[in-house]
Structures are given as C-alpha cells and as structure tokens.
Design a protein around this motif. Structure first.
Motif, short mmCIF file in Angstrom:
data_model
loop_
_atom_site.label_atom_id
_atom_site.label_comp_id
_atom_site.label_asym_id
_atom_site.label_seq_id
_atom_site.Cartn_x
_atom_site.Cartn_y
_atom_site.Cartn_z
N ARG A 16 41.19 48.10 24.48
CA ARG A 16 40.18 47.95 25.12
C ARG A 16 40.38 47.36 26.57
N ALA A 17 40.94 45.91 26.34
CA ALA A 17 41.50 45.27 27.60
C ALA A 17 42.33 45.90 28.34
N LEU A 18 43.33 46.71 27.92
CA LEU A 18 44.28 47.39 28.78
C LEU A 18 43.70 48.67 29.52
N ILE A 19 42.77 49.17 28.77
CA ILE A 19 42.12 50.45 29.44
C ILE A 19 41.26 49.88 30.50
N MET A 20 40.44 48.74 30.38
CA MET A 20 39.71 48.33 31.58
C MET A 20 40.77 47.67 32.57
N HIS A 38 30.42 46.89 30.94
CA HIS A 38 31.34 48.24 31.65
C HIS A 38 30.39 49.52 31.49
N THR A 39 29.32 49.65 30.50
CA THR A 39 28.49 50.74 30.41
C THR A 39 27.90 51.15 31.84
N LEU A 40 27.08 49.89 32.17
CA LEU A 40 26.36 50.14 33.37
C LEU A 40 27.15 50.46 34.69
N ALA A 41 28.32 49.48 34.86
CA ALA A 41 29.20 49.56 35.93
C ALA A 41 30.05 51.00 36.07
N LEU A 42 30.35 51.54 34.78
CA LEU A 42 30.96 52.67 34.85
C LEU A 42 30.07 53.80 35.39
N GLY A 43 28.76 53.69 34.68
CA GLY A 43 27.87 54.75 35.13
C GLY A 43 27.64 54.92 36.63
N LYS A 44 27.44 53.52 37.16
CA LYS A 44 27.45 53.36 38.87
C LYS A 44 28.56 53.92 39.44
N PHE A 45 29.75 53.54 39.04
CA PHE A 45 30.78 54.04 39.69
C PHE A 45 30.99 55.57 39.55
N LEU A 46 31.01 55.99 38.63
CA LEU A 46 30.84 57.73 38.35
C LEU A 46 29.81 58.33 39.43
N LEU A 64 21.59 42.28 27.19
CA LEU A 64 20.99 41.88 28.33
C LEU A 64 21.90 41.13 29.42
N LEU A 65 22.77 40.13 29.06
CA LEU A 65 23.51 39.24 30.01
C LEU A 65 24.50 40.24 30.53
N GLY A 66 25.07 41.19 29.72
CA GLY A 66 25.99 42.22 30.52
C GLY A 66 25.46 42.88 31.45
N VAL A 67 24.15 43.62 31.07
CA VAL A 67 23.50 44.24 31.95
C VAL A 67 22.90 43.70 33.24
N GLY A 68 22.43 42.54 32.87
CA GLY A 68 21.94 41.51 34.00
C GLY A 68 23.12 41.10 34.85
N ALA A 69 24.26 40.84 34.52
CA ALA A 69 25.35 40.32 35.18
C ALA A 69 25.89 41.31 36.18
N VAL A 70 25.76 42.54 35.90
CA VAL A 70 26.65 43.69 36.53
C VAL A 70 25.85 43.84 37.80
N GLY A 71 24.69 43.76 38.08
CA GLY A 71 23.68 43.74 39.49
C GLY A 71 24.34 42.61 40.46
N VAL A 72 24.51 41.44 39.79
CA VAL A 72 24.79 40.44 40.84
C VAL A 72 26.23 40.51 41.21
N LEU A 73 27.10 40.87 40.17
CA LEU A 73 28.47 41.03 40.43
C LEU A 73 29.15 41.96 41.07
N LEU A 74 28.33 43.22 41.06
CA LEU A 74 28.57 44.27 42.31
C LEU A 74 28.05 44.21 43.42
N SER A 75 27.06 43.12 43.70
CA SER A 75 26.61 42.94 44.89
C SER A 75 27.59 42.14 45.79
N ARG A 76 28.41 41.55 45.03
CA ARG A 76 29.28 40.38 45.62
C ARG A 76 30.87 40.84 45.29
#
Length: 396
Positions: A75-79, A19-27, A144-156
C-alpha cells in the motif's frame, strides 16, 4: 507487543481515513463526476470478495505477521505511485489513479485478514475482550483523525504531498508489524514463498467447510459477528440525510452525532475491564434496535444525540464480545480462512444493507433508519434462536 499491534491499528486507520477522502476529492476535481469515485468503491467490494477467497489460505500457509507487513509495504508503494501520478494532469494519469486505487483496496483486504489472524498470537485470552474494545475505539479515532487532517492538509499542501504522507503511515505500520514477536512465529517460521495454486485454495476452503460442518456453531458465531459492522457502515450512509431532515442541514451536527457514537464506543472500552458475559449479548442487541427506533421517530435533537451515544456503546459491547470470543475459538491452523470468511460475509451483508438503506432513503430518512433497525432486529433473532449453540463450544 499488544501496544505495537494497537499502534499499527491506529496508524492504518488514520491512513485509510486520509486517503479515502483525499482520493474522492482528487477524482472529483479531475473528472467533475461523483461516479468516478463510486467506481473505485464498486471495485472495493468486488476485490473484497476476490481478495478474501485468496487471502485466507495465504495467511494460513505463510506467516500472518509477514503477510500483514507485506500488505502495508504494498500500500505504501501504491500511495507513492499515486503521488507521482497526481503531478500529471493528463487523462491517462487519472485512469491510472483509478486502477491503482483498486489495487490499493486489494492490499487493504489482505492486511485486514492477516491483522485479525495475528491477535490470538499477540494478546492473551483474558485480555482479548478489552483489546477488541480498544481496537474498535482506535478504528473510530483513526478514521476521525484521518478525515479531519485531510481538509487541513489539502488547504496547505498538494495532493501529491498528502499521498506521500499516507505512504509514510502505511510504511510505518509495516515496520511495526515486522518487529512483532508472535507466539505462533516459531511454528510459522518456514515461510514458503512458492505460489499457492488455485486448486490448493479450493482445497483449503473445502477443509474449512468440513470443519464448520463438524462445528456449525462456529459458522453461526461468524455470521452473528457481521451484523455490527454492517450496521456501522449503514450509519455512515444515514448521517447526511438524517442531519438534512432533522437538523436543517447544519453540518456541525454531522460531527456531533459521529462524536456521540464514538463517545459511546469509549464507554464500552472503559467498561471492558469487567468480564463480558455472552448472556448479555441479546440485551445489547435489543438496545441497538431500541436506539435505532428512537432515531427513526424522534424529533428532539437531544434524544437523537443520546441515542447515537447509546448505539455506539451497544455496538461496541456486542462487537468486542463477539470478536474476543471468535479470537479464542478460531482453530490455530485456520485463523486466516476464518478471518477471510468473516470479512467476506461482512462485505456481502454490507452491500445488501447499503443497497436497502439507499433505496429507502429515497423515500425519507426515517425509512432508511427503519431498514437499519430491521437489520439489527434480524441479527438479534438469529442470536436468540441459534446463539446458545454459537457459544456452547469453548466460549461459555
């Protein structure tokens, strides 16, 4: 029970990384300005201070297992709310995302405090050193897993789907913690749901201050244990400018150096089967200083990579030793406040460290690394001068 707590640690760090990386890119996509995410990070530090003041007394007065589970549900409700807002392209929705992101950080601080206070009731004293090593390893792996997964997930997938995946991970963490059986649950079964007044919070902190005056070594112990986490935070800041200056900006080396550091943490975990001796603490702090000095002056890629490996092992050892000993000496009725005080100091030291590192990075990468080495040296000197006292009570 220990395995469940470790599983929750891994899942929450995967979610944090995502969520840290995805939120940064989203904003950035919405506003075109890096400052929007910097505002969220600034709120994180501010809320970190405010949240920890209240989190410690809450954890001590209630049940840390329930507080941790409730923070995960929050945190789940906020997400889930962020996932809905991501579907709205309007300016108001973007402002709401920033506001909710700040609240998400507050829930994170309550979770960290409660989860830290949970460990002594779940993990046997003789296993706490190995647990602390494995928890730090899972922190690295999860990020590492979270940051690595974001790029793949956001591409799809869309931002909304990624935020919903995060919500699912936070919810899974809560369910795992809710089912934990903790040795202190019987004592804490009376879950007092009434609000804790501000005057009660001040009285709780005054009680902790009186306890630390009677046992000043506990204060020294907590202070020393903040150094490793601050150094790690500054290392993340150093990676990009270091790779730009020494590796020609080759982004592959970002992963190589980060992976070398994580591999060093793995080495610490594998060696944690043996009893960790507090007398070795200064030696490993000196190794941190040595490896940082090599990184500051070396031009060889092999030497820098090996130094990141050694730095990960040295920090892993000192962090596991200091954390496991802190688990053992925390007064049972003050676990939440000691945990909050530790995270509060970490926030303050990290802000100072990031500020100094950023300032010197404007001169050059070696100066930035040199500042971090100076931080590590300072904590080593504190250990040398006051460390014997810090380990004299119930930890020797």
């Amino acid at each position: 029970m220990k395995q469940r707590l470790l599983t929750a640690t891994l899942l929450t760090n995967v979610a944090d990384g995502m969520h840290t990386l995805a939120l940064g890119k989203f904003l950035f996509d919405r506003t075109g300005a890096v400052s929007s995410f910097a505002l969220v990070l600034g709120f994180d530090y501010l809320l970190g201070v405010l949240s920890q003041i209240y989190a410690g007394p809450i954890v001590d007065r209630l049940n840390p297992r329930l507080v941790a589970a409730a923070a995960g549900i929050n945190r789940a409700l906020i997400m889930a709310a962020l996932a809905a807002l991501a579907l709205d392209p309007g300016r108001e929705a973007t402002i709401a995302v920033v506001a909710l992101s700040a609240l998400l950080k507050a829930g994170s601080h309550f979770y960290k405090t409660a989860a830290f206070a949970l460990v002594p009731g779940v993990v046997a004293p003789e296993e706490q050193g190995r647990y602390a090593s494995l928890a730090m390893l899972l922190l690295q792996l999860g990020q590492l897993l979270g940051v690595g997964a974001v790029g793949v997930l956001l591409s799809r997938l869309s931002y909304s789907v990624v935020f919903l995946i995060d919500a699912g991970l936070f919810l899974a963490t809560s369910l795992i913690l809710w089912r934990l059986s903790v040795s202190s649950d019987a004592r804490d079964a009376a879950w007092r749901a009434e609000l804790v007044s501000l005057s009660q919070v001040f009285e709780d902190w005054k009680e902790l201050a009186r306890g630390m005056r009677r046992a000043p070594s506990l204060l020294v112990h907590v202070a020393i244990s903040t150094g490793d986490l601050a150094v790690m935070a500054c290392l993340n800041l150093l990676l990009v400018p270091l790779v730009n200056s020494r590796f020609g900006g080759d982004t592959v080396w970002l992963s190589v150096l980060d992976g070398a550091f994580a591999s060093g943490v793995v080495i610490t975990f594998l060696l944690a089967r043996k009893q960790q001796d507090p007398r070795h603490l200064v030696a490993f702090q000196l190794l941190q200083v040595l490896f940082l000095a090599v990184i500051a002056v070396a031009s060889s890629r092999a030497a820098i990579t090996a130094s990141f490996l050694g730095l990960g092992a040295a920090i892993g050892f000192t962090n596991a030793l200091l954390t496991s000993k802190l688990y053992q000496r925390m007064p049972p009725e003050q676990k939440g406040r000691v945990s909050s005080f530790r995270f509060l100091l970490v926030s303050i030291v990290t802000v100072i460290g990031i500020g100094g590192t950023t300032r010197l990075l404007s001169w050059s990468a070696p100066w930035g690394v040199g500042f971090v080495a100076g931080m590590a040296t300072l904590f080593c000197l504190i250990t040398v001068t006051l460390g014997r006292q810090a380990f004299s009570e119930r930890t020797s």
